[in-house]
Design a protein around this motif. Structure first.
Motif, PDB file in Angstrom:
ATOM      1  N   LEU A  64       0.825  -1.209   0.000  1.00 30.75           N
ATOM      2  CA  LEU A  64       0.000   0.000   0.000  1.00 30.75           C
ATOM      3  C   LEU A  64       0.861   1.262   0.000  1.00 30.75           C
ATOM      4  CD1 LEU A  64      -2.929   1.016   0.037  1.00 30.75           C
ATOM      5  CD2 LEU A  64      -2.845   0.897   2.535  1.00 30.75           C
ATOM      6  N   PHE A  65       2.095   1.143   0.467  1.00 32.00           N
ATOM      7  CA  PHE A  65       3.041   2.257   0.502  1.00 32.00           C
ATOM      8  C   PHE A  65       4.318   1.824  -0.224  1.00 32.00           C
ATOM      9  CE2 PHE A  65       0.192   2.785   4.057  1.00 32.00           C
ATOM     10  CZ  PHE A  65      -0.161   4.115   3.948  1.00 32.00           C
ATOM     11  N   PRO A  66       4.240   1.718  -1.560  1.00 34.03           N
ATOM     12  CA  PRO A  66       5.381   1.190  -2.310  1.00 34.03           C
ATOM     13  C   PRO A  66       6.642   2.030  -2.124  1.00 34.03           C
ATOM     14  CG  PRO A  66       3.682   2.037  -3.801  1.00 34.03           C
ATOM     15  CD  PRO A  66       3.147   2.150  -2.409  1.00 34.03           C
ATOM     16  N   SER A  67       7.746   1.315  -2.094  1.00 33.43           N
ATOM     17  CA  SER A  67       9.047   1.963  -1.940  1.00 33.43           C
ATOM     18  C   SER A  67      10.087   1.071  -2.592  1.00 33.43           C
ATOM     19  CB  SER A  67       9.376   2.152  -0.457  1.00 33.43           C
ATOM     20  OG  SER A  67       9.648   0.900   0.142  1.00 33.43           O
ATOM     21  N   ASP A  68      11.309   1.525  -2.589  1.00 30.76           N
ATOM     22  CA  ASP A  68      12.409   0.704  -3.073  1.00 30.76           C
ATOM     23  C   ASP A  68      12.932  -0.200  -1.965  1.00 30.76           C
ATOM     24  OD1 ASP A  68      12.244   1.884  -5.559  1.00 30.76           O
ATOM     25  OD2 ASP A  68      13.704   3.435  -5.081  1.00 30.76           O
ATOM     26  N   GLY A  69      12.191  -0.292  -0.872  1.00 36.93           N
ATOM     27  CA  GLY A  69      12.676  -0.978   0.311  1.00 36.93           C
ATOM     28  C   GLY A  69      12.336  -2.437   0.440  1.00 36.93           C
ATOM     29  N   ARG A  70      11.923  -3.099  -0.644  1.00 42.13           N
ATOM     30  CA  ARG A  70      11.617  -4.523  -0.532  1.00 42.13           C
ATOM     31  C   ARG A  70      12.840  -5.256   0.006  1.00 42.13           C
ATOM     32  NH1 ARG A  70       8.354  -8.329  -4.732  1.00 42.13           N
ATOM     33  NH2 ARG A  70       8.542 -10.195  -3.452  1.00 42.13           N
ATOM     34  N   THR A  71      12.598  -6.183   0.939  1.00 41.29           N
ATOM     35  CA  THR A  71      13.717  -6.819   1.622  1.00 41.29           C
ATOM     36  C   THR A  71      13.382  -8.244   2.017  1.00 41.29           C
ATOM     37  OG1 THR A  71      15.280  -6.592   3.464  1.00 41.29           O
ATOM     38  CG2 THR A  71      13.012  -5.967   3.906  1.00 41.29           C
ATOM     39  N   THR A  72      14.403  -9.023   2.235  1.00 41.58           N
ATOM     40  CA  THR A  72      14.228 -10.337   2.836  1.00 41.58           C
ATOM     41  C   THR A  72      14.697 -10.315   4.284  1.00 41.58           C
ATOM     42  OG1 THR A  72      16.390 -11.077   2.040  1.00 41.58           O
ATOM     43  CG2 THR A  72      14.475 -11.569   0.644  1.00 41.58           C
ATOM     44  N   ASP A  73      15.190  -9.162   4.733  1.00 48.33           N
ATOM     45  CA  ASP A  73      15.612  -9.023   6.128  1.00 48.33           C
ATOM     46  C   ASP A  73      14.396  -9.051   7.042  1.00 48.33           C
ATOM     47  OD1 ASP A  73      18.222  -8.735   5.287  1.00 48.33           O
ATOM     48  OD2 ASP A  73      18.207  -6.549   5.433  1.00 48.33           O
ATOM     49  N   LEU A  74      14.493  -9.784   8.115  1.00 47.66           N
ATOM     50  CA  LEU A  74      13.417  -9.841   9.097  1.00 47.66           C
ATOM     51  C   LEU A  74      13.600  -8.678  10.060  1.00 47.66           C
ATOM     52  CD1 LEU A  74      13.322 -13.690   9.718  1.00 47.66           C
ATOM     53  CD2 LEU A  74      12.085 -12.327   8.024  1.00 47.66           C
ATOM     54  N   ALA A  75      13.135  -7.511   9.623  1.00 47.67           N
ATOM     55  CA  ALA A  75      13.372  -6.268  10.351  1.00 47.67           C
ATOM     56  C   ALA A  75      12.117  -5.412  10.366  1.00 47.67           C
ATOM     57  CB  ALA A  75      14.510  -5.496   9.684  1.00 47.67           C
ATOM     58  N   CYS A  76      12.111  -4.438  11.246  1.00 51.90           N
ATOM     59  CA  CYS A  76      11.015  -3.485  11.306  1.00 51.90           C
ATOM     60  C   CYS A  76      11.147  -2.483  10.160  1.00 51.90           C
ATOM     61  CB  CYS A  76      11.021  -2.739  12.634  1.00 51.90           C
ATOM     62  SG  CYS A  76      10.620  -3.787  14.043  1.00 51.90           S
ATOM     63  N   ARG A  77      10.018  -1.949   9.755  1.00 53.48           N
ATOM     64  CA  ARG A  77       9.967  -0.957   8.686  1.00 53.48           C
ATOM     65  C   ARG A  77       9.824   0.429   9.288  1.00 53.48           C
ATOM     66  NH1 ARG A  77       5.975  -1.326   3.421  1.00 53.48           N
ATOM     67  NH2 ARG A  77       6.612   0.631   2.447  1.00 53.48           N
ATOM     68  N   VAL A  78      10.347   1.415   8.582  1.00 50.18           N
ATOM     69  CA  VAL A  78      10.212   2.809   9.007  1.00 50.18           C
ATOM     70  C   VAL A  78       9.435   3.554   7.919  1.00 50.18           C
ATOM     71  CG1 VAL A  78      11.445   4.931   9.566  1.00 50.18           C
ATOM     72  CG2 VAL A  78      12.363   2.723  10.306  1.00 50.18           C
ATOM     73  N   TYR A  79       8.429   4.292   8.341  1.00 51.07           N
ATOM     74  CA  TYR A  79       7.604   5.094   7.438  1.00 51.07           C
ATOM     75  C   TYR A  79       7.880   6.570   7.675  1.00 51.07           C
ATOM     76  CZ  TYR A  79       4.747   0.940   6.546  1.00 51.07           C
ATOM     77  OH  TYR A  79       4.310  -0.306   6.170  1.00 51.07           O
ATOM     78  N   VAL A  80       7.831   7.352   6.610  1.00 54.76           N
ATOM     79  CA  VAL A  80       7.911   8.804   6.711  1.00 54.76           C
ATOM     80  C   VAL A  80       6.475   9.292   6.890  1.00 54.76           C
ATOM     81  CG1 VAL A  80       8.546  10.949   5.556  1.00 54.76           C
ATOM     82  CG2 VAL A  80       9.945   8.902   5.246  1.00 54.76           C
ATOM     83  N   THR A  81       6.201   9.934   8.027  1.00 49.47           N
ATOM     84  CA  THR A  81       4.860  10.448   8.313  1.00 49.47           C
ATOM     85  C   THR A  81       4.914  11.962   8.435  1.00 49.47           C
ATOM     86  OG1 THR A  81       4.989  10.407  10.734  1.00 49.47           O
ATOM     87  CG2 THR A  81       4.402   8.332   9.636  1.00 49.47           C
ATOM     88  N   GLU A  82       3.753  12.561   8.587  1.00 50.98           N
ATOM     89  CA  GLU A  82       3.701  14.015   8.720  1.00 50.98           C
ATOM     90  C   GLU A  82       4.334  14.514  10.021  1.00 50.98           C
ATOM     91  OE1 GLU A  82       0.700  11.665   9.670  1.00 50.98           O
ATOM     92  OE2 GLU A  82       0.215  12.387   7.680  1.00 50.98           O
ATOM     93  N   THR A  83       4.586  13.622  10.967  1.00 52.05           N
ATOM     94  CA  THR A  83       5.244  14.022  12.209  1.00 52.05           C
ATOM     95  C   THR A  83       6.663  13.472  12.322  1.00 52.05           C
ATOM     96  OG1 THR A  83       4.263  12.146  13.383  1.00 52.05           O
ATOM     97  CG2 THR A  83       3.051  14.241  13.450  1.00 52.05           C
ATOM     98  N   GLY A  84       7.173  12.903  11.228  1.00 46.92           N
ATOM     99  CA  GLY A  84       8.528  12.362  11.243  1.00 46.92           C
ATOM    100  C   GLY A  84       8.520  10.868  10.998  1.00 46.92           C
TER     101      GLY A  84
END
Length: 102
Positions: A64-84
């Protein structure tokens, strides 16, 4: 419409991502759409899905929020929001993204 939250166990944001997604669907009158959850356990699981870190919100097989960040790493994702930077999209972002997909 199929809605999934792809997540890892260690990510603290996936539960709230699901709750916000549910609120956004309800606000659009889509109460009948189920929010499904898929636990990503291995790098192979991640590679088989449009996973960009946990949580990844997928609608009809697409991030729903496409990015170049596709990964196989089992890690948390970071989103850019209006508050940071945040561990999940804001309610406003989810509302707008789901409305655009409707």
């Amino acid at each position: 419409m199929k809605v999934e939250i792809l997540h890892i166990d260690e990510c603290p944001s996936w539960v709230e991502a699901g709750a916000r997604t549910r609120r956004a669907l309800d606000a659009l009158g889509l109460e009948g759409i189920e929010v499904e959850y898929a636990l990503i356990r291995t790098e192979e699981d991640a590679a088989a899905l449009p996973f960009a870190g946990s949580p990844t919100i997928v609608v009809d097989g697409e991030d729903l929020f496409p990015s170049d960040g596709r990964t196989t790493d089992l890690a948390c994702r970071v989103y850019v929001t209006e508050t940071g930077l945040a561990g999940l999209p804001s309610q406003t972002q989810l509302d707008a993204a789901l409305a655009a997909r409707r």
